[in-house]
Design an enzyme around this catalytic site. Sequence first.
Site, mmCIF file in Angstrom:
data_model
loop_
_atom_site.group_PDB
_atom_site.id
_atom_site.type_symbol
_atom_site.label_atom_id
_atom_site.label_comp_id
_atom_site.label_asym_id
_atom_site.label_seq_id
_atom_site.Cartn_x
_atom_site.Cartn_y
_atom_site.Cartn_z
ATOM 1 N N GLU A 1 -5.756 -5.667 10.683
ATOM 2 C CA GLU A 1 -4.153 -4.163 10.071
ATOM 3 C C GLU A 1 -5.193 -3.826 11.844
ATOM 4 O OE1 GLU A 1 -2.209 -3.121 6.616
ATOM 5 O OE2 GLU A 1 -4.407 -2.016 6.871
ATOM 6 N N HIS B 1 -9.546 0.315 4.968
ATOM 7 C CA HIS B 1 -8.333 0.894 5.541
ATOM 8 C C HIS B 1 -8.392 1.508 6.405
ATOM 9 C CE1 HIS B 1 -4.554 2.399 6.114
ATOM 10 N NE2 HIS B 1 -4.331 1.469 5.769
ATOM 11 N N GLY C 1 2.039 1.876 11.098
ATOM 12 C CA GLY C 1 3.355 2.893 10.531
ATOM 13 C C GLY C 1 3.874 3.974 11.919
ATOM 14 N N GLY D 1 2.905 -0.722 3.654
ATOM 15 C CA GLY D 1 3.286 0.461 3.759
ATOM 16 C C GLY D 1 4.323 0.910 3.676
ATOM 17 N N GLY D 2 4.996 1.639 4.829
ATOM 18 C CA GLY D 2 6.466 1.339 4.609
ATOM 19 C C GLY D 2 6.913 1.314 4.056
ATOM 20 N N SER E 1 3.023 -2.764 10.599
ATOM 21 C CA SER E 1 4.886 -2.426 10.573
ATOM 22 C C SER E 1 5.211 -3.549 9.687
ATOM 23 C CB SER E 1 4.875 -1.865 11.759
ATOM 24 O OG SER E 1 4.328 -0.886 12.186
ATOM 25 N N GLU F 1 -7.167 4.295 7.413
ATOM 26 C CA GLU F 1 -6.964 6.270 7.627
ATOM 27 C C GLU F 1 -8.163 5.967 6.634
ATOM 28 O OE1 GLU F 1 -3.154 5.427 5.210
ATOM 29 O OE2 GLU F 1 -2.526 4.730 7.427
ATOM 30 N N ASN G 1 0.606 -1.346 -0.238
ATOM 31 C CA ASN G 1 0.279 -0.262 0.448
ATOM 32 C C ASN G 1 0.978 1.298 -0.541
ATOM 33 O OD1 ASN G 1 -1.913 2.194 0.411
ATOM 34 N ND2 ASN G 1 -2.286 1.555 2.144
ATOM 35 N N TRP G 2 1.103 2.230 -0.863
ATOM 36 C CA TRP G 2 2.340 3.021 -1.539
ATOM 37 C C TRP G 2 1.132 4.622 -0.287
ATOM 38 C CZ3 TRP G 2 3.945 3.139 -7.461
ATOM 39 C CH2 TRP G 2 4.806 1.420 -7.000
ATOM 40 N N LYS G 3 -0.089 4.101 -0.675
ATOM 41 C CA LYS G 3 -0.464 5.663 0.708
ATOM 42 C C LYS G 3 -0.003 7.252 -0.075
ATOM 43 C CE LYS G 3 -0.175 3.255 5.158
ATOM 44 N NZ LYS G 3 0.051 2.802 6.295
HETATM 45 P P1 PGA Z 1 2.568 0.282 7.547
HETATM 46 O O1 PGA Z 1 1.213 0.161 6.334
HETATM 47 O O2 PGA Z 1 3.592 -0.300 6.821
HETATM 48 O O3 PGA Z 1 3.481 1.285 7.076
HETATM 49 O O4 PGA Z 1 2.459 0.556 9.001
HETATM 50 C C1 PGA Z 1 0.028 -0.550 6.775
HETATM 51 C C2 PGA Z 1 -0.207 -0.003 5.806
HETATM 52 O O5 PGA Z 1 -1.597 0.949 6.292
HETATM 53 O O6 PGA Z 1 -1.567 -1.093 5.521
#
Ligand code: PGA
Length: 259
Positions: free
Chosen positions: A177, A105, A183, A243-244, A222, A107, A11-13
């Site tokens: 998640e 998600h 994050g 994500g990251g 994470s 967010e 997930n590149w956000k």
């Molecule tokens: P993260 O994000 O790996 O940076 O914790 C995961 C996500 O939000 O899908």
Amino acid sequence: MGDRRRIVAGNWKMHGSLASARELAAALAGASHEAAGGLPEVIIFPPYPHLDAVRRVLDDAQSAAGIAVQLGAQDVSGHEQGAHTGQVSAGMLDDCGCSHVLVGHSERRSAFGESDELVARKFRRAADHGLIPVLCVGETLPEREAGQTGAVVLKQLGSVMKRCGAGAFERAVLAYEPVWAIGTGLSATPEQAQEVHALLRGEIARSNAKIAAGLRILYGGSVNGANAAPLFAQPDIDGGLVGGASLDAKDFLRIITAV
Ligand code: PGA
């Protein structure tokens, strides 16, 4: 367990530029992979405006026998079409070459107030267009500390099951998640994640044991090259939503090969 093919999703956000998106997609799709037989499914979720360009990069790489990378979007409208400024429909994502889409998600749930009901409508819309919804569920830290983790994720799952039925999970992916792990660098332990994954699978099994047994449930929060292997070794963890660590080709490839 056993014959469920693993998935590693990135997930590149809201990161990067058009140039960096193309570069990252090319690096992934072009990566050499001795472990071809054992590779998981790989899906990337770039920002909307980069989807078409990334799809072209992936199409070009396909013929060069790189890693098969599938394309997904980070969100989808709950509406079919119409006066919904700023929203993107499932049909449009299909036109862009997406095979998958994230729904719910955390967010989106927290920053945009997306309700379980809206998430269920998005799931339905995606499935109706032949997209594979990746339904994200997870509890906040206060909810975990109050012992509500199970109730929270079952409620989030329940609203989709109510609207779409357990049968809809035959062609869907679930992602657990925990919000406190996203994050933060603080991943759930393999045991904490396994407990929730088993609960989610068990809930679907109550309606349809066969679909539950085949459902891929990803862990997200994470995930990195170091913690991926012990997480993915759990019986009900079928890969990761990253994500990251998906923004760097080397880091992401390390996770892909950890499966
Ligand atoms: P993260 O994000 O790996 O940076 O914790 C995961 C996500 O939000 O899908």
